[in-house]
Design a protein around this motif. Structure first.
Motif, mmCIF file in Angstrom:
data_model
loop_
_atom_site.group_PDB
_atom_site.id
_atom_site.type_symbol
_atom_site.label_atom_id
_atom_site.label_comp_id
_atom_site.label_asym_id
_atom_site.label_seq_id
_atom_site.Cartn_x
_atom_site.Cartn_y
_atom_site.Cartn_z
ATOM 1 N N SER A 135 1.066 -1.269 0.116
ATOM 2 C CA SER A 135 0.034 0.112 -0.046
ATOM 3 C C SER A 135 0.923 1.317 0.078
ATOM 4 O O SER A 135 0.469 2.410 -0.298
ATOM 5 C CB SER A 135 -0.894 0.118 1.363
ATOM 6 O OG SER A 135 -1.535 -1.203 1.237
ATOM 7 N N ARG A 167 -1.059 -1.129 -4.210
ATOM 8 C CA ARG A 167 -2.281 -1.931 -3.824
ATOM 9 C C ARG A 167 -2.601 -3.054 -5.142
ATOM 10 O O ARG A 167 -3.795 -2.884 -5.322
ATOM 11 C CB ARG A 167 -3.378 -1.564 -3.038
ATOM 12 C CG ARG A 167 -4.114 -2.614 -2.082
ATOM 13 C CD ARG A 167 -4.513 -2.010 -0.874
ATOM 14 N NE ARG A 167 -5.274 -0.870 -1.004
ATOM 15 C CZ ARG A 167 -5.213 0.295 -0.226
ATOM 16 N NH1 ARG A 167 -4.595 0.216 0.715
ATOM 17 N NH2 ARG A 167 -6.227 1.225 -0.327
ATOM 18 N N TYR A 185 -11.265 -8.050 -3.122
ATOM 19 C CA TYR A 185 -11.191 -7.687 -1.860
ATOM 20 C C TYR A 185 -11.900 -8.582 -0.823
ATOM 21 O O TYR A 185 -11.432 -8.684 0.174
ATOM 22 C CB TYR A 185 -11.703 -6.159 -1.786
ATOM 23 C CG TYR A 185 -10.572 -5.228 -2.287
ATOM 24 C CD1 TYR A 185 -9.518 -5.716 -3.123
ATOM 25 C CD2 TYR A 185 -10.367 -3.849 -2.070
ATOM 26 C CE1 TYR A 185 -8.863 -4.880 -3.785
ATOM 27 C CE2 TYR A 185 -9.484 -3.139 -2.414
ATOM 28 C CZ TYR A 185 -8.450 -3.516 -3.352
ATOM 29 O OH TYR A 185 -7.623 -2.570 -3.819
ATOM 30 N N LEU A 190 -9.996 -7.795 2.439
ATOM 31 C CA LEU A 190 -9.495 -6.450 2.721
ATOM 32 C C LEU A 190 -10.947 -5.675 2.883
ATOM 33 O O LEU A 190 -11.973 -6.138 2.497
ATOM 34 C CB LEU A 190 -8.916 -5.740 1.167
ATOM 35 C CG LEU A 190 -7.569 -6.229 1.198
ATOM 36 C CD1 LEU A 190 -7.338 -6.022 -0.414
ATOM 37 C CD2 LEU A 190 -6.511 -5.720 2.135
ATOM 38 N N ASN A 193 -14.692 -0.906 2.004
ATOM 39 C CA ASN A 193 -14.655 0.706 1.802
ATOM 40 C C ASN A 193 -13.644 1.069 0.951
ATOM 41 O O ASN A 193 -13.353 2.015 0.442
ATOM 42 C CB ASN A 193 -14.754 1.562 2.718
ATOM 43 C CG ASN A 193 -13.745 1.313 3.972
ATOM 44 O OD1 ASN A 193 -12.765 0.575 3.557
ATOM 45 N ND2 ASN A 193 -13.695 1.941 5.045
ATOM 46 N N LEU A 194 -12.441 -0.082 0.859
ATOM 47 C CA LEU A 194 -11.338 0.474 -0.009
ATOM 48 C C LEU A 194 -11.849 0.226 -1.487
ATOM 49 O O LEU A 194 -10.866 0.796 -2.253
ATOM 50 C CB LEU A 194 -10.209 -0.487 0.211
ATOM 51 C CG LEU A 194 -9.190 -0.097 1.449
ATOM 52 C CD1 LEU A 194 -8.367 -1.193 1.819
ATOM 53 C CD2 LEU A 194 -8.779 0.966 1.386
ATOM 54 N N LYS A 197 -12.473 3.459 -3.456
ATOM 55 C CA LYS A 197 -11.296 4.415 -3.276
ATOM 56 C C LYS A 197 -10.416 4.086 -4.527
ATOM 57 O O LYS A 197 -9.433 4.624 -4.901
ATOM 58 C CB LYS A 197 -10.915 4.367 -2.164
ATOM 59 C CG LYS A 197 -9.636 5.375 -1.638
ATOM 60 C CD LYS A 197 -9.252 5.359 0.044
ATOM 61 C CE LYS A 197 -7.963 5.791 0.087
ATOM 62 N NZ LYS A 197 -7.215 4.922 1.156
ATOM 63 N N ASP A 198 -9.841 2.614 -4.142
ATOM 64 C CA ASP A 198 -8.819 1.914 -5.041
ATOM 65 C C ASP A 198 -9.374 1.875 -6.584
ATOM 66 O O ASP A 198 -8.386 1.932 -7.397
ATOM 67 C CB ASP A 198 -8.629 0.530 -4.606
ATOM 68 C CG ASP A 198 -7.653 0.644 -3.343
ATOM 69 O OD1 ASP A 198 -7.402 1.616 -2.823
ATOM 70 O OD2 ASP A 198 -7.364 -0.500 -2.841
#
Ligand SMILES: Cc1cc2nc3c(=O)[nH]c(=O)nc-3n(C[C@H](O)[C@H](O)[C@H](O)COP(=O)(O)O)c2cc1C
Length: 221
Positions: A135, A167, A185, A190, A193-194, A197-198
């Motif tokens: 990350s 990532r 994810y 993971l 909520n990523l 964003k990712d």
């Protein structure tokens, strides 16, 4: 203008390839002439440390792809090196090429350290393009340091650009849509909520690569 790209990944359709294709698309749209090289497909011997390049002004190894490749390197305006981060560094096929760059410089041992003098005038753009699983982009620092060193010893007028993608552990991850990324994810446990964003982070790096290719072509027109 000519751009020569090296892909150091063993994955033919992996993150490096996807990002490199975007860079090439940008460069192509701006009129550059591009050539792609798969590092692992080259018939290249390892540098054997004979140091004869210090006298010959070229590599002493015969019968592999280096003679042809070194001419292409010297003729290019920009060199793009894409590599997955492998244990904080570039992949082995790419390192094998970089070690042969020793033959581009004369090296003198002085009391205060080594003095590198290139045989040719270098004024090129270098791009280091590295996706990684971590990350934090600091993961790639040893590779960035290596490229800072190499571009520096080859000439003060070289320019180094780095594009680091974080990532990106899975194959093709950089180009996954939200759904595919969400499934991945979940599998990797993971935080959900990523995903959003990712997804945007990945779209952004794809865009950066396109712009990078375009800028390389424009600057060297
Ligand atoms: C042998 C190996 C070593 C790796 N070492 C690192 C590492 O040190 N740090 C990191 O962030 N990712 C590491 N990775 C993950 C890759 O850098 C990452 O998956 C990258 O996106 C792969 O690019 P590719 O699809 O173009 O091959 C490693 C992967 C492999 C297979």
């Amino acid at each position: 203008m000519k751009i020569l790209t090296f892909n150091g990944s063993p994955r033919k359709k992996g993150n490096c390839s996807i990002l490199l294709q975007e860079l090439l698309r940008g460069a192509g749209d701006a009129g550059a002439e591009c050539e792609e090289i798969w590092a692992q497909d080259l018939d290249l011997k390892y540098c054997r440390g004979c140091l004869r390049c210090n006298l010959l002004k070229k590599c002493s190894i015969r019968g592999d792809d280096w003679e042809n490749l070194s001419s292409k390197i010297l003729a290019a305006d920009a060199l793009v090196f894409a590599s997955p981060v492998y244990f904080h560094h570039v992949s082995a096929p790419l390192k094998k090429i970089l070690d042969r760059f020793r033959s581009f410089v004369h090296v003198q041992i002085r009391e205060n350290g080594l003095v590198h003098t290139p045989w040719h005038t270098w004024k090129k753009d270098f791009v280091l393009l590295m996706p990684m699983g971590a990350s934090q982009s600091a993961e790639a620092q040893p590779a960035v340091d290596l490229f800072t060193f190499i571009t520096g010893i080859l000439g003060d007028e070289n320019r180094l650009h780095t594009v680091l993608g974080t990532r990106l552990a899975a194959n093709r991850q950089v180009s996954m849509d939200r759904e595919e990324l969400g499934n991945l994810y979940e599998k990797l446990q993971l935080p959900g909520n990523l995903v959003e964003k990712d997804y945007y982070k990945n779209q952004e790096i794809i865009k950066i690569c396109y712009e990078c290719g375009k800028n390389l072509a424009m600057q060297n027109k």
